[in-house]
Design a protein around this motif. Structure first.
Motif, PDB file in Angstrom:
ATOM      1  N   PHE A  52       1.928 -24.226 -19.238  1.00 35.36           N
ATOM      2  CA  PHE A  52       1.554 -22.943 -19.025  1.00 35.36           C
ATOM      3  C   PHE A  52       2.323 -21.947 -19.829  1.00 35.36           C
ATOM      4  O   PHE A  52       2.400 -20.833 -19.573  1.00 35.36           O
ATOM      5  N   ASP A  59      -2.433 -22.071  -7.356  1.00 37.76           N
ATOM      6  CA  ASP A  59      -3.642 -22.292  -8.455  1.00 37.76           C
ATOM      7  C   ASP A  59      -3.038 -23.359  -9.524  1.00 37.76           C
ATOM      8  O   ASP A  59      -3.801 -23.872 -10.173  1.00 37.76           O
ATOM      9  N   ASP A  60      -1.411 -23.101  -9.676  1.00 38.34           N
ATOM     10  CA  ASP A  60      -1.256 -23.811 -10.953  1.00 38.34           C
ATOM     11  C   ASP A  60      -0.128 -24.778 -10.791  1.00 38.34           C
ATOM     12  O   ASP A  60      -0.492 -26.266 -11.162  1.00 38.34           O
TER      13      ASP A  60
END
Length: 392
Positions: free
Chosen positions: A311, A370-371
């Motif tokens: 990320f 979400d991540d």
């Protein structure tokens, strides 16, 4: 109950080496227990009751007080009852600010941006607090610190009278005299602190720049580093010979290379039955997510680095078992940062805590959902709140 909530919420965010630590809050049906740091040296008041302190000793305590109060103000916390009875000492004679029962958060301010609750101890309270027209919590705390400094060096109060209204008159006009033994630079500093006009009163930043203060100064960053190392069970050797040395013995290299170990009390305190955080949701400045893993610490750390690369996050290693992940793009409330801390329960069983370190809470929750959680799936055994562990 509101006062208890406020005190707990305040003490959760003022973690500083010169502030008494609140380690845990637990409850039964009829009682709330505060598990707090033990201040073996008792109250600073007991030292002052025996007479004035030596200048170097008084300066040391005043520096530590300023560092603690400055830290509180940086977190929008105002103590509002600073006095020697609320200043404790540890076994190394280091000062610990205590009793946040009358403290206020920034949310307590009215529309005029001021606090309006009259509170504190009369001899230490600022004149604008007595005036009942609203006051700046930070300026009021600085006044109280000035009274404490006077008491440490003189051995008696600057404002005292058997008639309370006469004492308030003296406070309102700053009617006091410094003893003959006060050095000129101390006289000047106290006059600037005990200015009855809060808009003209000296700031903490300016106090720290004064020549008298700087004679015994130790950087706040160095103090904070000592506190963090102590709390994580990792002690770094220090070259400082200051009187503010922590006095904590060095640990072996092997101990430095292991994540913090959780004892039975730590594990029990994570239990939902002992967790009072839901009582204080409205005040809570941070949110935590916890999960357990049956992987060794090295695998967990590698996974966190892998997620950071995926990320494009910055990774900062604070110490063994503690990483900080930072997003590069600024959010609604600045850069989002997450502390990831690993605790060892057994050699092959670990608890990992993810905590918002900076940024917006909603952005933090979204990033976790979400991540982060999906990316951690292959090392997670069970997330806190889930009933069934994942097969591994």
């Amino acid at each position: 109950m509101e006062q208890i909530k406020r005190e707990i919420s305040v003490m959760r965010i003022v973690k500083h080496p010169n502030i008494v630590r609140l380690y845990e809050v637990m409850a039964t049906k009829s009682k709330i227990y505060f598990v707090m740091e033990y201040a073996k040296g008792g109250e600073l008041f007991n030292k002052v009751a025996k007479g004035k302190l030596k200048e170097d000793v008084a300066r040391k305590f005043f520096i530590q007080l300023m560092n603690a109060v400055d830290f509180c103000h940086s977190r929008n916390v105002y103590h509002r009852d600073i006095k020697p009875e609320n200043l404790l000492l540890d076994e190394n004679d280091n000062l610990k600010v205590s009793d946040f029962g009358l403290s206020a958060l920034a949310e307590s301010k009215r529309q005029d941006g001021l606090l309006h609750t009259t509170c504190g101890t009369p001899a230490y309270v600022a004149p604008e607090v007595i005036g009942q027209k609203g006051y700046d919590g930070a300026k009021a705390d600085i006044w109280s610190c000035g009274v404490v400094l006077f008491v440490l060096l003189a051995g008696y109060l600057p404002f005292h009278d058997s008639n309370l209204m006469e004492m308030y008159r003296k406070i309102g006009s700053a009617d006091f005299k410094c003893p003959s033994w006060f050095p000129p630079e101390v006289r000047r500093l106290i006059r600037k602190i005990l200015d009855p006009n809060p808009s003209m009163r000296i700031s903490i930043a300016k106090i720290k720049e004064s020549s008298w203060f700087r004679k015994g100064l130790i950087s706040d960053k160095q103090i904070m580093r000592k506190m963090e190392n102590r709390d994580k069970g990792v002690v770094q050797s220090s070259s400082s010979s200051s009187s503010e040395s922590s006095g904590i013995p060095n640990k072996s290299k092997a101990e430095h290379e292991k994540p913090p170990y959780l004892n039975a009390f730590d594990i029990i305190s994570f239990s939902a039955g002992f967790d009072l955080s839901r009582l204080f949701e409205e005040f809570s400045p941070q949110r935590e997510e916890r999960f357990t893993s049956r992987q060794p610490a090295s695998v967990i750390l590698s996974k966190l680095h892998e997620i950071a690369n995926c990320f494009r996050l910055k990774v900062m290693k604070k110490e063994m078992g503690l990483l900080k992940l930072e997003w590069t793009k600024e959010g609604r409330k600045g850069i989002l940062g997450i502390d990831a801390e690993i605790f060892e329960i057994t050699r092959s069983f670990h608890l990992i805590e993810l905590k918002k370190a900076s940024g917006d809470t909603m952005e933090y929750k979204k990033a976790i959902k979400d991540d982060i959680r999906p990316a951690l799936e292959d090392i997670v055994w069970v997330w806190q709140g889930e009933q069934h562990p994942r097969p591994q």
